[in-house]
Design a protein around this motif. Structure first.
Motif, PDB file in Angstrom:
ATOM      1  N   ARG A 284     -17.520  52.987  36.509  1.00  0.00           N
ATOM      2  CA  ARG A 284     -16.688  52.945  35.314  1.00  0.00           C
ATOM      3  C   ARG A 284     -15.309  52.351  35.611  1.00  0.00           C
ATOM      4  O   ARG A 284     -14.690  52.730  36.606  1.00  0.00           O
ATOM      5  CB  ARG A 284     -16.438  54.387  34.855  1.00  0.00           C
ATOM      6  CG  ARG A 284     -17.132  54.791  33.634  1.00  0.00           C
ATOM      7  CD  ARG A 284     -17.250  56.296  33.619  1.00  0.00           C
ATOM      8  NE  ARG A 284     -18.648  56.656  33.650  1.00  0.00           N
ATOM      9  CZ  ARG A 284     -19.415  56.571  32.563  1.00  0.00           C
ATOM     10  NH1 ARG A 284     -18.892  56.203  31.422  1.00  0.00           N
ATOM     11  NH2 ARG A 284     -20.682  56.861  32.641  1.00  0.00           N
ATOM     12  N   GLY A 285     -14.836  51.454  34.768  1.00  0.00           N
ATOM     13  CA  GLY A 285     -13.498  50.891  34.905  1.00  0.00           C
ATOM     14  C   GLY A 285     -13.398  49.815  35.963  1.00  0.00           C
ATOM     15  O   GLY A 285     -12.322  49.269  36.198  1.00  0.00           O
ATOM     16  N   GLN A 286     -14.529  49.505  36.617  1.00  0.00           N
ATOM     17  CA  GLN A 286     -14.495  48.492  37.672  1.00  0.00           C
ATOM     18  C   GLN A 286     -14.783  47.097  37.124  1.00  0.00           C
ATOM     19  O   GLN A 286     -15.433  46.942  36.093  1.00  0.00           O
ATOM     20  CB  GLN A 286     -15.559  48.804  38.727  1.00  0.00           C
ATOM     21  CG  GLN A 286     -15.086  49.770  39.787  1.00  0.00           C
ATOM     22  CD  GLN A 286     -15.980  49.699  40.997  1.00  0.00           C
ATOM     23  OE1 GLN A 286     -17.117  49.212  40.933  1.00  0.00           O
ATOM     24  NE2 GLN A 286     -15.479  50.191  42.116  1.00  0.00           N
ATOM     25  N   VAL A 287     -14.273  46.091  37.849  1.00  0.00           N
ATOM     26  CA  VAL A 287     -14.618  44.717  37.539  1.00  0.00           C
ATOM     27  C   VAL A 287     -15.467  44.185  38.689  1.00  0.00           C
ATOM     28  O   VAL A 287     -15.030  44.184  39.832  1.00  0.00           O
ATOM     29  CB  VAL A 287     -13.355  43.838  37.374  1.00  0.00           C
ATOM     30  CG1 VAL A 287     -13.752  42.386  37.149  1.00  0.00           C
ATOM     31  CG2 VAL A 287     -12.506  44.349  36.228  1.00  0.00           C
ATOM     32  N   CYS A 288     -16.710  43.799  38.336  1.00  0.00           N
ATOM     33  CA  CYS A 288     -17.632  43.289  39.359  1.00  0.00           C
ATOM     34  C   CYS A 288     -17.845  41.795  39.113  1.00  0.00           C
ATOM     35  O   CYS A 288     -18.236  41.402  38.015  1.00  0.00           O
ATOM     36  CB  CYS A 288     -18.964  44.034  39.253  1.00  0.00           C
ATOM     37  SG  CYS A 288     -20.258  43.296  40.254  1.00  0.00           S
ATOM     38  N   CYS A 289     -17.543  40.965  40.101  1.00  0.00           N
ATOM     39  CA  CYS A 289     -17.735  39.520  39.952  1.00  0.00           C
ATOM     40  C   CYS A 289     -18.994  39.088  40.689  1.00  0.00           C
ATOM     41  O   CYS A 289     -19.175  39.402  41.866  1.00  0.00           O
ATOM     42  CB  CYS A 289     -16.529  38.764  40.494  1.00  0.00           C
ATOM     43  SG  CYS A 289     -15.061  39.052  39.511  1.00  0.00           S
ATOM     44  N   LEU A 290     -19.877  38.364  39.947  1.00  0.00           N
ATOM     45  CA  LEU A 290     -21.099  37.827  40.555  1.00  0.00           C
ATOM     46  C   LEU A 290     -20.869  36.359  40.867  1.00  0.00           C
ATOM     47  O   LEU A 290     -20.518  35.580  39.970  1.00  0.00           O
ATOM     48  CB  LEU A 290     -22.284  37.955  39.595  1.00  0.00           C
ATOM     49  CG  LEU A 290     -22.734  39.361  39.188  1.00  0.00           C
ATOM     50  CD1 LEU A 290     -23.886  39.251  38.192  1.00  0.00           C
ATOM     51  CD2 LEU A 290     -23.176  40.142  40.401  1.00  0.00           C
ATOM     52  N   LEU A 291     -21.054  35.993  42.123  1.00  0.00           N
ATOM     53  CA  LEU A 291     -20.853  34.603  42.519  1.00  0.00           C
ATOM     54  C   LEU A 291     -22.100  34.072  43.202  1.00  0.00           C
ATOM     55  O   LEU A 291     -22.928  34.862  43.676  1.00  0.00           O
ATOM     56  CB  LEU A 291     -19.663  34.492  43.477  1.00  0.00           C
ATOM     57  CG  LEU A 291     -18.325  34.952  42.918  1.00  0.00           C
ATOM     58  CD1 LEU A 291     -17.948  36.289  43.501  1.00  0.00           C
ATOM     59  CD2 LEU A 291     -17.265  33.919  43.164  1.00  0.00           C
TER      60      LEU A 291
END
Lengths: 321, 254
Positions: B30-37
């Motif tokens: 919750r509240g996290q930003v996950c970047c997929l690269l």
């Protein structure tokens, strides 16, 4: 570059060099266009003149019948037949289109069969078939199959009056064509639109109604306008089952007074007038569903006059020279 | 203990013979930003689309906020959800697309109002006020009456973000949100996303913006050929990658 600039600057032998600001650009003269336009206008004038002077055409009879009660009765039938057939065509057609796009193989098969049959046989055959359906089934029953329970029993000939037969024939035939137009319209909408709507929690039916169909309309309306104009004229075919449309009544008249050509002129004048009127609502609809695309921002009337004045201005310019 | 916002375990997805996701594990708190690269074709966009069931998974387990995506578990079996139920779950997940996908026949304001009015059954006046507020928030309050075709790409994408936020989602998915934009328009969109992250929104972002991932991301996940190659703190994964494949990719894009 350098050589071009040099040759442009060099004055031609025998002519005085002009300063660049005094040079005038002369557009290409299209003499061929003027000659062909004059020839075409002359030919048209000759044709109209010969028709107007032709005594065999009997313009007096055309004038007598142009506003006759019989003609107005026929017009009324033609108009409601057109409107009702198009309504059936668009309604059933949309249903068939959605069935053809469905994942259900049975619905897809039935829809394909429908289009195959109604598009694959001549409309004239379909009209005659519905007109004489009483010969195929003497009476119509609504009840539970394989039992003696019946709710409604009716004589086919009472139910299938010429008007109803005409409506069924024209409406179902139109549905086959309309379904293909609607299907093409739905498929023209970017699948990303459906995904965006789904990602917002919109259900498939709501997505179709609010997002896909309004965008499909932009593609659907021009060919449906064509279909409506076509339908208006195709109603003339129902004269074969005596449905008392404009054409039936015209035929009744020339069957008794033998004035075939003048009566056909009356019919043609009315069909032309109605087709002209029909193009106005089509332009309105196109503007409504074209919103957001940047085209069709002005009203059709304004567009027509803007085009006319533009054309006038350019011709006047040519004339001034 | 509350469930993570996104929890994927061994997720598989095939397109015909091609296995585009070969057992993905992913956790977004919750509240996290996950970047997929990752390079194109690595399966990152497919994974994102699986999270709100635009694509069906073929194996494994995928849950959002504790609820399975697209299925209901009953006894030892998974039952596929009906369209109505899928639609209801999607209301809580906002999605922003690479090509914006704004509704071209509606103005910016109508785009933002559409789902609250038609799906959440909000009153028109209330939805209009809220939509205006959201457009103000993405810096486009004065463009409310414009149609998408009259807006620049960057403006369209910000309207699309406002449209997704209008349903008050608990999770936002971004599918290469700046890839279709002219370079000078990318900044405005990233600013809006940065603000959203600062406000505590849970976000999964498929992106090629390494700088954004490093600065805003809480986790970076590097994917290639349908598997997660490396995941962790973006300042580690994107600065000192442990895997050779990650290093090779970064040397090409930086």
């Amino acid at each position: 570059m350098a050589s071009v600039a040099a040759s442009a600057a060099k004055p031609r032998p025998g002519r005085p060099a002009l300063p660049p600001e005094e040079l005038v650009a002369v557009p290409v003269r299209h003499w061929g266009r003027w000659i062909s336009a004059v020839a075409a206008v002359a030919a048209l004038a000759g044709l109209i003149g010969s028709l107007a002077k032709n005594a065999n055409l009997r313009w007096d009879i055309v004038g007598d019948y142009l506003f006759a009660d019989l003609i107005f009765d026929g017009l009324q039938t033609t108009l409601w037949l057109t409107a009702a057939s198009m309504a059936i065509g668009l309604g059933v057609g949309t249903l068939i289109a959605v069935m053809r796009l469905s994942d259900n193989p049975v619905l897809y098969g039935i829809a394909t069969l429908f289009v195959w049959v109604f598009r694959g046989t001549p409309l004239l055959v379909q009209i005659i078939f519905w007109g004489y359906a009483g010969a195929l089934y003497k009476e119509l029953l609504i009840g539970i199959p394989f039992t003696d329970v019946t709710f409604i029993r009716a004589d086919t000939n009472d139910l299938l009056t010429p008007a109803v037969a005409a409506l069924l024939a024209l409406g179902l035939n139109e549905a086959a064509y309309a379904s293909e137009i609607v299907r093409a319209g739905i498929q023209s909408v970017d699948p990303g639109q459906t995904e965006a709507a789904h990602s917002l929690g919109m259900r498939p039916a709501l997505t179709m109604r609010r997002i896909v169909l309004p965008q499909a309309m932009r593609v659907i309306i021009p060919p449906m306008g064509n279909e409506t104009i076509n339908m208006l004229k195709m109603t003339a075919l129902v004269s074969v089952i005596a449905a008392h449309d404009l054409m039936s009544n015209i035929q009744d008249v020339y069957a008794s007074n033998y004035q075939v050509i003048p009566m056909l002129m009356v019919a043609s004048i009315w069909y032309l007038a109605l087709v002209t009127l029909l193009s106005i609502p089509q332009a309105w609809l196109e503007r409504h569903y074209g919103r957001g695309t940047g085209h069709h921002r002005r009203s059709p009337l304004a567009r027509m006059f803007a085009g006319a004045s533009l054309r006038l201005r350019t011709t006047r310019k040519k004339g001034e020279r | 203990m509350t469930a993570p916002m996104v929890h994927a375990q061994g997720v598989r997805k095939n397109f015909g013979r091609l296995e585009v996701l070969q057992g993905i594990d992913l956790t977004v708190e919750r509240g996290q930003v996950c970047c997929l690269l990752g390079p194109s074709g690595s399966g990152k966009s497919t994974l994102l689309r699986c999270i709100n069931h635009l694509e069906k998974i073929d194996g494994g387990r995928l849950a959002v906020d504790g609820d399975l995506v697209g299925y209901r578990q009953h006894g030892g079996k998974l039952y596929e959800l009906r369209e109505r139920e899928v639609a209801a779950r999607r209301r809580d997940i906002g999605m922003v697309f690479q090509r914006f996908n704004l509704f071209p026949h509606m103005t910016a304001l109508e785009n933002v109002m559409e789902a609250p009015v038609r799906v959440a059954r909000a009153g028109k006046a209330e939805a209009r006020a809220r939509a205006q507020e959201l457009l103000d928030r993405v810096g486009l309050g004065d463009r409310a009456g414009h149609y998408p075709a009259q807006l620049s790409g960057g403006q369209q994408q910000r309207v699309a973000i406002a449209r997704a936020l209008a349903m008050e989602p608990k999770l936002m998915l971004f599918d290469e949100p700046t890839s279709a934009l002219d370079p000078e328009l990318v900044g405005d969109v990233l600013d809006v996303m940065r603000q959203l992250a600062a406000d505590g929104m849970t976000m999964v972002v498929v992106t090629h913006e390494i700088g954004f991932a490093r600065e805003v991301g809480d986790t970076a996940v590097f994917m290639d050929e349908g598997v997660v190659v490396e995941a962790g703190d973006p300042r580690q994964v994107l600065v000192e990658p442990r895997q050779e494949r990650t290093r090779a990719f970064l040397s090409k894009v930086l």
